[in-house]
Each structure stands twice: as structure tokens, then as C-alpha cells.
Design an enzyme around this catalytic site. Structure first.
Site, PDB file in Angstrom:
ATOM      1  N   GLY A  50       0.845  -1.189   0.000  1.00 52.37           N
ATOM      2  CA  GLY A  50       0.000   0.000   0.000  1.00 52.37           C
ATOM      3  C   GLY A  50       0.881   1.239   0.000  1.00 52.37           C
ATOM      4  O   GLY A  50       0.767   2.115   0.854  1.00 52.37           O
ATOM      5  N   GLU A  84       0.376  -1.326  -4.841  1.00 50.54           N
ATOM      6  CA  GLU A  84      -0.674  -0.322  -4.664  1.00 50.54           C
ATOM      7  C   GLU A  84      -1.890  -0.732  -5.488  1.00 50.54           C
ATOM      8  O   GLU A  84      -1.763  -1.110  -6.641  1.00 50.54           O
ATOM      9  CB  GLU A  84      -0.122   1.057  -5.099  1.00 50.54           C
ATOM     10  CG  GLU A  84      -1.116   2.177  -5.148  1.00 50.54           C
ATOM     11  CD  GLU A  84      -1.919   2.355  -3.874  1.00 50.54           C
ATOM     12  OE1 GLU A  84      -1.332   2.493  -2.788  1.00 50.54           O
ATOM     13  OE2 GLU A  84      -3.167   2.355  -3.972  1.00 50.54           O
ATOM     14  N   ILE A  85      -3.051  -0.609  -4.891  1.00 46.70           N
ATOM     15  CA  ILE A  85      -4.269  -1.098  -5.540  1.00 46.70           C
ATOM     16  C   ILE A  85      -4.921  -0.048  -6.436  1.00 46.70           C
ATOM     17  O   ILE A  85      -5.641  -0.394  -7.369  1.00 46.70           O
ATOM     18  CB  ILE A  85      -5.256  -1.631  -4.463  1.00 46.70           C
ATOM     19  CG1 ILE A  85      -6.236  -2.622  -5.076  1.00 46.70           C
ATOM     20  CG2 ILE A  85      -5.961  -0.492  -3.753  1.00 46.70           C
ATOM     21  CD1 ILE A  85      -6.969  -3.454  -4.040  1.00 46.70           C
ATOM     22  N   ASP A 128      -4.690   1.896   5.692  1.00 50.05           N
ATOM     23  CA  ASP A 128      -6.076   2.335   5.894  1.00 50.05           C
ATOM     24  C   ASP A 128      -6.598   1.782   7.215  1.00 50.05           C
ATOM     25  O   ASP A 128      -6.473   0.585   7.486  1.00 50.05           O
ATOM     26  CB  ASP A 128      -6.952   1.851   4.736  1.00 50.05           C
ATOM     27  CG  ASP A 128      -6.574   2.532   3.425  1.00 50.05           C
ATOM     28  OD1 ASP A 128      -6.149   3.702   3.474  1.00 50.05           O
ATOM     29  OD2 ASP A 128      -6.697   1.895   2.363  1.00 50.05           O
TER      30      ASP A 128
HETATM   31  N1  SAM Z   1       1.947   4.039   2.676  1.00 47.84           N
HETATM   32  C1  SAM Z   1       1.535   5.272   2.010  1.00 47.84           C
HETATM   33  C2  SAM Z   1       1.946   6.469   2.829  1.00 47.84           C
HETATM   34  O1  SAM Z   1       2.381   6.290   3.970  1.00 47.84           O
HETATM   35  O2  SAM Z   1       1.839   7.601   2.316  1.00 47.84           O
HETATM   36  C3  SAM Z   1       0.026   5.293   1.703  1.00 47.84           C
HETATM   37  C4  SAM Z   1      -0.907   5.268   2.868  1.00 47.84           C
HETATM   38  S1  SAM Z   1      -2.625   5.273   2.365  1.00 47.84           S
HETATM   39  C5  SAM Z   1      -3.478   5.743   3.799  1.00 47.84           C
HETATM   40  C6  SAM Z   1      -2.996   3.548   2.197  1.00 47.84           C
HETATM   41  C7  SAM Z   1      -2.703   3.036   0.788  1.00 47.84           C
HETATM   42  O3  SAM Z   1      -2.897   1.631   0.723  1.00 47.84           O
HETATM   43  C8  SAM Z   1      -3.620   3.643  -0.255  1.00 47.84           C
HETATM   44  O4  SAM Z   1      -2.848   4.188  -1.294  1.00 47.84           O
HETATM   45  C9  SAM Z   1      -4.460   2.456  -0.739  1.00 47.84           C
HETATM   46  O5  SAM Z   1      -4.858   2.570  -2.080  1.00 47.84           O
HETATM   47  C10 SAM Z   1      -3.510   1.300  -0.501  1.00 47.84           C
HETATM   48  N2  SAM Z   1      -4.147  -0.007  -0.324  1.00 47.84           N
HETATM   49  C11 SAM Z   1      -5.210  -0.290   0.466  1.00 47.84           C
HETATM   50  N3  SAM Z   1      -5.509  -1.599   0.410  1.00 47.84           N
HETATM   51  C12 SAM Z   1      -4.605  -2.169  -0.439  1.00 47.84           C
HETATM   52  C13 SAM Z   1      -4.407  -3.496  -0.916  1.00 47.84           C
HETATM   53  N4  SAM Z   1      -5.189  -4.506  -0.530  1.00 47.84           N
HETATM   54  N5  SAM Z   1      -3.394  -3.718  -1.773  1.00 47.84           N
HETATM   55  C14 SAM Z   1      -2.599  -2.704  -2.177  1.00 47.84           C
HETATM   56  N6  SAM Z   1      -2.741  -1.434  -1.761  1.00 47.84           N
HETATM   57  C15 SAM Z   1      -3.736  -1.167  -0.909  1.00 47.84           C
END
Ligand code: SAM
Length: 229
Positions: A50, A73-74, A129
Site C-alpha cells: 500500500g 498499490e491497488i 487504511d
Molecule cells: N503508505 C503510504 C503512505 O504512507 O503515504 C500510503 C498510505 S494510504 C493511507 C494507504 C494506501 O494503501 C492507499 O494508497 C491504498 O490505495 C492502498 N491499499 C489499500 N488496500 C490495499 C491493498 N489490498 N493492496 C494494495 N494497496 C492497498
């Protein structure tokens, strides 16, 4: 929804040349512009789960220039943005940033299709998240089932980094990691020597947002312990 995402049937089937053209030759007669003819022999070792806008990858790329690292990243638009950012960095700094890339995928599914047993040395779960509502807790990225999968792809001695500004989520991650037989918490005093930690706190876009808002950051890091002796 992620039902149209492609997954390799096994790690050996994955063609990494599009992500890391300086390290992997294209598979099965494919043509990838700028790709080497022979694999460098390296494998992805760090996974940023993510990864969002990719701040951690960009920061760690030059701290660990010999290590291949992948963001997962999704979100389509976010993946495209980060991909363009990495290509621009490679263009502007020839010879650098060839060790970082991003893949659009659902990291809660099929991780063992991409990585062999014990392939990874670090996994990052930075500001995931929170899924606040109780009935949504099973959607969290740290659960007992997923931890067993992470322990499979992570080598003994490898490290899981977690950080959150949401105390409830932090306590949830700590609870499940503490309970898992293959993970042991790394004491804070040992973490001061780890060059990744300052970037875990400060390099990601979410971490910087929390900083601007003067929020708390709860860090918890765990070593993957051995089960072979
Ligand atoms: N780690 C980054 C940061 O600290 O800036 C992003 C944090 S953001 C709150 C959470 C990220 O996780 C989002 O970009 C979301 O799209 C991604 N995400 C959520 N569930 C996911 C999954 N099952 N697989 C891949 N990415 C995911």
C-alpha cells in the site's frame, strides 16, 4: 474491484523486466525497451505494501542502492503516477532509481504468487487504511491469516515495519503481531541504528501529512524469527 488484475501462477512465471529493466531480461521472447539481455541475479527484497505515492521507495532507493524494492498499490491512478515519477527520476539521474518500481495489485491476495518463500528481507506497512468500523476490521492489512502469509515470504531475520497515526489501528497491529509465533518485537533502542526507520517515519506522503497536522506516529517493528531449528 480487482478481479481483472493479472497474477503470475508462480514467482518463476513473473516477468520483472518491465519493472526492473536493468536487472531482468524479458521472458519468453518478449521485447522490453532498454531491458538487459541477461538477469543481474537480484530479486526483489523490500516490499512496500500500500505504498501510495511512493515517497518511501524514492527515499530508500539511494540508501540501499543495491537492493531491489517494490511498491504494491491497488489504486490505478496512484500506480500510474508513481510509475511516471520513477521513470522521470531514472531519466534525470542515469544509473539511479533502477532498483525501485511499483506494481498495481491487491496485496491481500496472491502475495506468494509474486514472491518465493523467504525472498523478502523487509516489508513496510506505513499508515495503512484504518477501517475504523468493527465490521470492517477484517479488511485490515494485518490479520492472523495474512501474517502467516507475510511470514512465508519474509526470511528469518527479516523485518516488518508498521506505523500509524491511528492509535486503535496501531494497537490492533501490535496485538496480532505479538500473538503470532513467527514474529518478535524489536525494542525501540535497537531501532535507532536502522537507517530505514527515519524514512518510515518521514518519507511517505501520509507521514508528512501527519507531521503537518502535528499528529502522533506510533511505530512498531517486528523481526521474523526462524522456525527451522
Ligand atoms: N503508505 C503510504 C503512505 O504512507 O503515504 C500510503 C498510505 S494510504 C493511507 C494507504 C494506501 O494503501 C492507499 O494508497 C491504498 O490505495 C492502498 N491499499 C489499500 N488496500 C490495499 C491493498 N489490498 N493492496 C494494495 N494497496 C492497498
Amino acid at each position: 474491484s480487482d478481479h481483472h488484475l493479472d497474477y503470475p501462477v508462480s514467482p518463476a512465471h513473473m516477468d520483472w523486466s518491465k519493472n526492473f529493466p536493468k536487472h531482468f531480461a524479458p521472458k519468453d521472447g518478449e521485447v522490453v525497451e532498454g531491458a538487459v539481455a541477461v538477469d543481474s541475479g537480484k530479486k526483489v527484497e523490500f516490499a512496500d505494501i500500500g505504498c501510495g505515492y511512493g515517497g518511501l521507495l524514492v527515499a530508500l532507493s539511494t540508501v540501499f542502492p543495491e537492493t531491489l524494492m517494490l511498491g504494491m498499490e491497488i489504486r490505478v491512478k496512484v500506480e500510474e503516477y508513481v510509475n511516471q515519477k520513477i521513470l522521470a527520476l531514472r531519466n534525470n539521474h542515469p544509473g539511479s532509481y533502477d532498483n525501485v518500481s511499483i506494481l498495481r495489485m491487491n496485496a491481500m491476495k496472491f502475495l506468494p504468487n509474486f514472491f518465493e518463500k523467504h525472498q523478502l528481507s523487509k516489508m513496510f506497512f506505513l499508515f495503512p487504511d484504518p477501517h475504523f468500523k468493527k465490521r470492517k476490521h477484517k479488511a485490515r492489512i494485518i490479520t492472523p491469516t495474512l501474517l502467516s502469509e507475510y511470514a512465508y515470504v519474509l526470511r528469518p531475520g527479516g523485518i516488518i515495519y508498521t506505523i500509524s497515526d491511528v492509535k486503535d489501528l496501531h494497537l490492533w497491529m501490535v496485538k496480532h503481531l505479538d500473538a503470532h509465533p513467527l514474529f518478535a518485537r524489536i525494542p525501540d533502542e535497537e531501532l535507532v541504528d536502522d537507517p530505514a526507520v527515519e524514512h518510515v517515519r518521514n518519507a511517505t506522503e501520509e507521514g508528512q501529512k501527519v507531521e503537518r497536522n502535528k499528529g502522533d506516529k506510533y511505530l512498531a517493528c517486528y523481526r521474523r524469527i526462524t522456525d527451522e531449528d
